[in-house]
Enzyme design. Sequence first.
Site, short mmCIF file in Angstrom:
data_model
loop_
_atom_site.label_atom_id
_atom_site.label_comp_id
_atom_site.label_asym_id
_atom_site.label_seq_id
_atom_site.Cartn_x
_atom_site.Cartn_y
_atom_site.Cartn_z
CD1 TRP A 166 -19.19 -1.34 -15.07
CD2 TRP A 166 -18.16 0.47 -14.29
NE1 TRP A 166 -18.67 -1.66 -13.84
CE2 TRP A 166 -18.02 -0.56 -13.34
CE3 TRP A 166 -17.58 1.71 -14.00
CZ2 TRP A 166 -17.33 -0.41 -12.14
CZ3 TRP A 166 -16.89 1.87 -12.81
CH2 TRP A 166 -16.77 0.83 -11.90
CD1 TRP A 199 -14.16 -2.89 -11.17
CD2 TRP A 199 -12.45 -4.27 -11.58
NE1 TRP A 199 -14.54 -4.16 -10.81
CE2 TRP A 199 -13.51 -5.02 -11.05
CE3 TRP A 199 -11.26 -4.93 -11.91
CZ2 TRP A 199 -13.43 -6.40 -10.83
CZ3 TRP A 199 -11.18 -6.30 -11.69
CH2 TRP A 199 -12.25 -7.02 -11.17
CD1 TRP A 244 -5.80 -2.59 -11.96
CD2 TRP A 244 -7.35 -1.01 -12.34
NE1 TRP A 244 -5.30 -1.72 -12.89
CE2 TRP A 244 -6.22 -0.75 -13.14
CE3 TRP A 244 -8.43 -0.16 -12.42
CZ2 TRP A 244 -6.16 0.35 -14.00
CZ3 TRP A 244 -8.37 0.95 -13.28
CH2 TRP A 244 -7.25 1.19 -14.06
CD1 TRP A 290 -0.02 -2.40 1.80
CD2 TRP A 290 -1.99 -3.26 1.17
NE1 TRP A 290 -1.03 -1.60 2.30
CE2 TRP A 290 -2.24 -2.10 1.93
CE3 TRP A 290 -3.08 -3.97 0.67
CZ2 TRP A 290 -3.53 -1.63 2.19
CZ3 TRP A 290 -4.37 -3.52 0.93
CH2 TRP A 290 -4.58 -2.36 1.69
CG ASN A 308 1.52 2.49 -5.16
OD1 ASN A 308 0.74 1.67 -5.63
ND2 ASN A 308 1.31 3.07 -3.99
CD GLU A 332 3.43 -0.15 0.61
OE1 GLU A 332 2.64 -0.70 -0.16
OE2 GLU A 332 3.10 0.81 1.34
C1 LIG Z 1 -4.12 0.11 -10.03
C2 LIG Z 1 -2.87 -0.57 -9.48
C3 LIG Z 1 -2.36 -1.70 -10.10
C4 LIG Z 1 -1.24 -2.35 -9.57
N1 LIG Z 1 -0.76 -3.48 -10.21
C5 LIG Z 1 0.29 -4.15 -9.68
C6 LIG Z 1 0.78 -5.32 -10.28
O1 LIG Z 1 0.28 -5.80 -11.31
N2 LIG Z 1 1.86 -5.94 -9.72
C7 LIG Z 1 2.45 -5.44 -8.58
O2 LIG Z 1 3.43 -6.03 -8.11
N3 LIG Z 1 1.99 -4.35 -7.98
C8 LIG Z 1 0.94 -3.67 -8.48
N4 LIG Z 1 0.49 -2.52 -7.87
C9 LIG Z 1 1.09 -2.12 -6.58
C10 LIG Z 1 2.26 -1.12 -6.67
O3 LIG Z 1 1.90 -0.03 -7.44
C11 LIG Z 1 3.51 -1.75 -7.23
O4 LIG Z 1 3.84 -2.94 -6.53
C12 LIG Z 1 4.71 -0.81 -7.10
O5 LIG Z 1 4.43 0.43 -7.70
C13 LIG Z 1 5.92 -1.44 -7.80
O6 LIG Z 1 7.00 -0.58 -7.76
P1 LIG Z 1 8.20 -0.81 -6.74
O7 LIG Z 1 8.64 -2.22 -6.81
O8 LIG Z 1 9.20 0.26 -6.98
O9 LIG Z 1 7.41 -0.59 -5.37
P2 LIG Z 1 7.91 -0.36 -3.89
O10 LIG Z 1 7.14 0.80 -3.38
O11 LIG Z 1 9.39 -0.28 -3.80
O12 LIG Z 1 7.35 -1.63 -3.12
C14 LIG Z 1 8.10 -2.82 -2.94
C15 LIG Z 1 7.24 -4.00 -3.27
O13 LIG Z 1 6.13 -4.08 -2.38
C16 LIG Z 1 5.00 -4.61 -3.06
N5 LIG Z 1 3.94 -3.59 -3.10
C17 LIG Z 1 4.06 -2.26 -2.99
N6 LIG Z 1 2.86 -1.67 -3.03
C18 LIG Z 1 1.95 -2.64 -3.19
C19 LIG Z 1 0.53 -2.68 -3.31
N7 LIG Z 1 -0.22 -1.57 -3.25
N8 LIG Z 1 -0.06 -3.87 -3.50
C20 LIG Z 1 0.65 -5.02 -3.55
N9 LIG Z 1 1.99 -5.05 -3.43
C21 LIG Z 1 2.63 -3.88 -3.25
C22 LIG Z 1 5.44 -4.91 -4.48
O14 LIG Z 1 5.85 -6.25 -4.54
C23 LIG Z 1 6.62 -3.96 -4.64
O15 LIG Z 1 7.52 -4.37 -5.64
C24 LIG Z 1 -0.62 -1.85 -8.40
C25 LIG Z 1 -1.12 -0.69 -7.80
C26 LIG Z 1 -2.24 -0.05 -8.34
C27 LIG Z 1 -2.77 1.19 -7.64
#
Ligand SMILES: Cc1cc2nc3c(=O)[nH]c(=O)nc-3n(C[C@H](O)[C@H](O)[C@H](O)COP(=O)(O)OP(=O)(O)OC[C@H]3O[C@@H](n4cnc5c(N)ncnc54)[C@H](O)[C@@H]3O)c2cc1C
Length: 429
Positions: free
Chosen positions: A284, A337, A360, A256, A319, A253
Amino acid sequence: MSKKISIFWFRRDLRLEDNTALSVALSSGKPVLPVFIFDENILNELDRDDARVAFIHQTMSNINTALKKFNSGVLCMHTTPEKAWKELMNKYDIENVFYNKDYEPYAKERDEKITALLEGNSIDVKSFKDSVIFEENDVLKNDGGAYTVYTPYKNKWLSLFKPELIEEQKCDFTKNLLEFSSDFLSLKDLGFTASDIEVMPYNLKHLDIYADKRDFPSDDITTYLGPHLRFGTVSVRKLIRGLNGLESVFLSELVWREFFTQILYHYPKVVTQNFRAKYDGIKWRNNQEDFEKWCNGTTGYPMVDAGMRQLNQTGYMHNRVRMITAGFLCKHLLIDWQWGEAYFAKKLLDYELASNNGNWQWAAGTGCDAAPYFRIFNPITQLKKFDKDFKYVRKWIPEFDGFDYPDPMVDHKTARERALKVYKEGIEN
Ligand SMILES: Cc1cc2nc3c(=O)[nH]c(=O)nc-3n(C[C@H](O)[C@H](O)[C@H](O)COP(=O)(O)OP(=O)(O)OC[C@H]3O[C@@H](n4cnc5c(N)ncnc54)[C@H](O)[C@@H]3O)c2cc1C
């Protein structure tokens, strides 16, 4: 003017430990003045009770207090970066400026301008990689191009990884800080008020069950690292040092995050355009009333509504639910989007341009390594799979079991067929 100093500029690295540019600044041989600029260009766009501003303010105020022990602090300014640096140059005899890089287009342009201004005044400027393990052109394909697909990017990332990349960048404050005292600006001075929403501390306690449980919103075991990585209140190196090897789903993650950072860096057009131009022809519907139902969490699809209400009330959304709500907006409602992206940008505490945009575009099917457009999440199946006991949806939708909860605003099957038709026509045109 008095003695020469160095300046360390805080930006997305709001911490005193394991901070690359700060560490180098402190060993520069000149007394270091730490500076933070509340950038009017950014603040003027935000609501007056924006929780992220309150978080940044509280964090910087804590750092200022911590540095008082060394008869120093943070010089906190509220203006545009250009004016701030002109003021600093008038007041101090600056030899060096140190900062950690930010890869967003606004920041890149700002930093180029400020660097030119400083260098034009014979000040040496040094910038460092700090918020990621690999930046810019560090991870490229063998032909020298940027990766646009995650899995090969991740494999290359792993193959290039070396333990030196996560070594702690120690910061010794005992002898190298500029002694000064100045009043720290209050939130009110900045024109902001406290928010009811707070950034949660991050939590690494559940990493052992992360791989199995992270998709279930009611288990709530993810780390809440988002805002901390966004504002740099934690070091990404420290997080990876704490892992047991490089095999974890959690590390994937973090990769990512770096993948999307490098996509934005190499393809800044994604800020306003589809990554894949072949989707530019999609018509759209962009219906305002439908959009409001989505924003308010009154679509009649519990997983969508619970997610949107969680976002509105807490600045966070799980997420899995972000994926469902985003897919629903683009496919079921056929809303661009970019509308959803802008709404998330306003509400998410962890809003980050690269990750928000990348995810997105993934959900809309327009992105670099996106879900194929014909893969349309069924929000009911997703509910059965990821919240089968309705714990998450009941938490956020108090009327879930009553008569007040609305019927679905669109029929899934009809909306699915409409989306397939509109996407197909959009691609063919
Ligand atoms: C439509 C959409 C919009 C999103 N917008 C953002 C955003 O603005 N900022 C953001 O940081 N994340 C975003 N995410 C990715 C992800 O949802 C969040 O990082 C995550 O939910 C944050 O919660 P957590 O720190 O508990 O995640 P955890 O699951 O604990 O993950 C740890 C860290 O890994 C990174 N990470 C995890 N999943 C992703 C992912 N899919 N893409 C990129 N990094 C990831 C983040 O830095 C996150 O804090 C988005 C996902 C979707 C589907």
